[in-house]
Design a protein around this motif. Structure first.
Motif, mmCIF file in Angstrom:
data_model
loop_
_atom_site.group_PDB
_atom_site.id
_atom_site.type_symbol
_atom_site.label_atom_id
_atom_site.label_comp_id
_atom_site.label_asym_id
_atom_site.label_seq_id
_atom_site.Cartn_x
_atom_site.Cartn_y
_atom_site.Cartn_z
ATOM 1 N N THR A 1 -12.114 -48.739 -26.219
ATOM 2 C CA THR A 1 -11.961 -48.327 -27.623
ATOM 3 C C THR A 1 -13.016 -47.339 -28.100
ATOM 4 O O THR A 1 -12.768 -46.604 -29.057
ATOM 5 N N ASP B 1 -15.506 -48.307 -29.688
ATOM 6 C CA ASP B 1 -15.889 -48.889 -30.975
ATOM 7 C C ASP B 1 -16.837 -50.072 -30.763
ATOM 8 O O ASP B 1 -16.422 -51.116 -30.253
ATOM 9 N N SER C 1 -10.532 -47.754 -34.168
ATOM 10 C CA SER C 1 -9.728 -47.947 -32.967
ATOM 11 C C SER C 1 -8.888 -49.211 -33.070
ATOM 12 O O SER C 1 -9.132 -50.077 -33.894
ATOM 13 N N THR C 2 -7.909 -49.296 -32.187
ATOM 14 C CA THR C 2 -7.068 -50.475 -32.097
ATOM 15 C C THR C 2 -7.574 -51.357 -30.968
ATOM 16 O O THR C 2 -7.949 -50.856 -29.907
ATOM 17 N N MET C 3 -7.560 -52.646 -31.196
ATOM 18 C CA MET C 3 -8.008 -53.586 -30.172
ATOM 19 C C MET C 3 -7.049 -53.525 -28.995
ATOM 20 O O MET C 3 -5.833 -53.602 -29.170
ATOM 21 N N PRO C 4 -7.587 -53.395 -27.774
ATOM 22 C CA PRO C 4 -6.719 -53.420 -26.603
ATOM 23 C C PRO C 4 -6.160 -54.827 -26.392
ATOM 24 O O PRO C 4 -6.591 -55.781 -27.037
#
Length: 188
Positions: free
Chosen positions: A80, A82, A2-5
């Protein structure tokens, strides 16, 4: 992966998680149980890195900081899915308080289930390498303002203070920062 928010996304979600947690019907019992657990807080390099550490006056503010830290982690996980990304850097004394909170598993699990957040904390994945200006700091500031410097100590300062504590402990026969000693209690 996932991408960090963004810090703003995490701050917004963390504030909602914290508000729901504090509004839960069992929050008072959870807080009381966590703070009562203080007689078992024996880490020699966690809370004692706080200057002029006093359990009675520091445990309340640290409880607040521990809740905020766990809310930030839960927010990242919520956004995420994650667990590894959710293990954002936390200052050592704050991390120690999260351990006291997690030692109330039944209460905390029920609160988390009712309020809809995942409790994220795994010792072998945690990051106690907190630095001023890191992602955690940015999200914290947006949610609650400036992290209290008394508790949110950066890693280099924690390391410096642990060296001081280790030397002091060694001077009274407590080696490896309180992890071993040669005291023979039967001879005392």
């Amino acid at each position: 992966m996932s991408t960090m928010p963004t810090p703003a996304q995490v701050a917004s979600r963390a504030k909602r998680i914290l508000a729901a947690t504090e509004a839960d019907e069992e929050f008072g019992a959870f807080e009381a149980a966590t703070l009562e657990y203080s007689s078992d807080w024996q880490c020699f390099t966690g809370f004692p890195v706080i200057e002029r550490w006093r359990l009675d006056t520091d445990k309340g503010p640290l409880f607040t900081e521990g809740l905020r830290a766990l809310a930030l982690k839960a927010a990242v996980f919520d956004l995420t899915g994650d667990e590894q990304l959710a293990e954002v850097p936390i200052a050592v004394p704050v991390d120690e308080m999260t351990h006291a909170m997690i030692a109330q598993p039944q209460l905390f699990a029920r609160i988390a289930a009712r309020t809809g957040f995942a409790l994220i904390h795994q010792t072998d994945q945690e990051h106690t390498d907190y630095e001023a200006g890191c992602f955690t700091t940015l999200a914290y500031r947006l949610a609650w303002g400036e992290p209290p410097a008394r508790y949110w100590l950066v890693k280099d300062e924690v390391d410096r203070r642990v060296k001081i504590l280790t030397a002091r402990y060694a001077s009274i026969g407590m080696d490896r920062a309180g992890r071993e000693h040669d005291i023979e209690f039967s001879a005392a």
